[in-house]
Design a protein around this motif. Sequence first.
Motif, short mmCIF file in Angstrom:
data_model
loop_
_atom_site.label_atom_id
_atom_site.label_comp_id
_atom_site.label_asym_id
_atom_site.label_seq_id
_atom_site.Cartn_x
_atom_site.Cartn_y
_atom_site.Cartn_z
N ALA A 166 -20.78 -24.63 24.11
CA ALA A 166 -19.90 -24.13 25.17
C ALA A 166 -20.69 -23.83 26.44
O ALA A 166 -20.25 -24.18 27.55
CB ALA A 166 -19.17 -22.87 24.68
N GLN A 167 -21.85 -23.22 26.29
CA GLN A 167 -22.67 -22.90 27.45
C GLN A 167 -23.20 -24.17 28.13
O GLN A 167 -23.27 -24.24 29.35
CB GLN A 167 -23.82 -21.96 27.06
N GLU A 168 -23.53 -25.18 27.34
CA GLU A 168 -23.99 -26.46 27.89
C GLU A 168 -22.85 -27.13 28.65
O GLU A 168 -23.05 -27.70 29.72
CB GLU A 168 -24.51 -27.37 26.79
N ALA A 169 -21.64 -27.05 28.13
CA ALA A 169 -20.48 -27.61 28.83
C ALA A 169 -20.29 -26.91 30.17
O ALA A 169 -20.05 -27.56 31.19
CB ALA A 169 -19.23 -27.50 27.97
N LEU A 170 -20.41 -25.59 30.18
CA LEU A 170 -20.29 -24.85 31.44
C LEU A 170 -21.38 -25.24 32.42
O LEU A 170 -21.13 -25.37 33.63
CB LEU A 170 -20.32 -23.34 31.19
N ARG A 171 -22.59 -25.42 31.93
CA ARG A 171 -23.70 -25.82 32.80
C ARG A 171 -23.40 -27.18 33.43
O ARG A 171 -23.53 -27.35 34.65
CB ARG A 171 -25.00 -25.87 32.00
N ARG A 172 -22.97 -28.13 32.61
CA ARG A 172 -22.68 -29.47 33.12
C ARG A 172 -21.50 -29.47 34.08
O ARG A 172 -21.51 -30.16 35.09
CB ARG A 172 -22.44 -30.43 31.96
N SER A 191 -10.51 -22.45 32.89
CA SER A 191 -10.35 -22.65 34.33
C SER A 191 -10.76 -24.07 34.71
O SER A 191 -10.05 -24.76 35.44
CB SER A 191 -11.19 -21.62 35.09
N HIS A 192 -11.90 -24.51 34.19
CA HIS A 192 -12.35 -25.89 34.43
C HIS A 192 -11.35 -26.89 33.86
O HIS A 192 -11.05 -27.91 34.49
CB HIS A 192 -13.73 -26.13 33.80
N LEU A 193 -10.81 -26.58 32.69
CA LEU A 193 -9.84 -27.47 32.06
C LEU A 193 -8.59 -27.62 32.93
O LEU A 193 -8.12 -28.73 33.18
CB LEU A 193 -9.47 -26.94 30.67
N ARG A 214 -14.49 -30.06 24.87
CA ARG A 214 -15.60 -30.02 23.90
C ARG A 214 -16.24 -28.64 23.89
O ARG A 214 -16.59 -28.12 22.84
CB ARG A 214 -16.61 -31.12 24.19
N GLY A 215 -16.40 -28.05 25.06
CA GLY A 215 -16.96 -26.70 25.13
C GLY A 215 -16.11 -25.68 24.40
O GLY A 215 -16.62 -24.78 23.76
N PRO A 262 -17.04 -16.08 23.29
CA PRO A 262 -16.74 -14.88 24.09
C PRO A 262 -15.60 -15.16 25.09
O PRO A 262 -15.46 -16.27 25.59
CB PRO A 262 -18.05 -14.60 24.83
N ASP A 263 -14.83 -14.12 25.37
CA ASP A 263 -13.68 -14.26 26.26
C ASP A 263 -14.04 -14.83 27.63
O ASP A 263 -13.30 -15.64 28.18
CB ASP A 263 -12.97 -12.91 26.44
N ASP A 264 -15.19 -14.40 28.18
CA ASP A 264 -15.56 -14.89 29.51
C ASP A 264 -15.89 -16.37 29.50
O ASP A 264 -15.58 -17.10 30.45
CB ASP A 264 -16.71 -14.08 30.11
N VAL A 265 -16.48 -16.85 28.42
CA VAL A 265 -16.80 -18.28 28.28
C VAL A 265 -15.50 -19.08 28.15
O VAL A 265 -15.32 -20.12 28.81
CB VAL A 265 -17.74 -18.53 27.08
#
Length: 101
Positions: free
Chosen positions: A88-94, A34-36, A67-68, A25-28
């Motif tokens: 991807a969601q796990e990468a965002l969580r971490r 942004s994190h990158l 990786r996400g 998804p675009d938001d993910v």
Amino acid sequence: MADVDSERWLVIDGRRWRRTDPSLPDDVVAALKSHLGRGRSAVGAAKGRGDDEAVAAARERVGLAKRGLGERGPRWWDEPEADRLARAQEALRRLGELDAE
């Protein structure tokens, strides 16, 4: 085959780079990018200070984001979409946990 390759790979100056997973998804994607970007900036800043520990921490963030996005790790086209989204969601969580530290 060329169409499939162009969906999976970006070629710049003869070097092949894996593209971002198009099913995310675009938001993910925006959050991971942004994190990158922040991670890449932190790598440069830490290198400038000569802080090897901070360089390693920033590179960990870059790796998690990539990786996400599906740009590193298992090839996204070989996995079910649900697994790709979960990664991807796990990468965002971490990454969020790292931000909270």
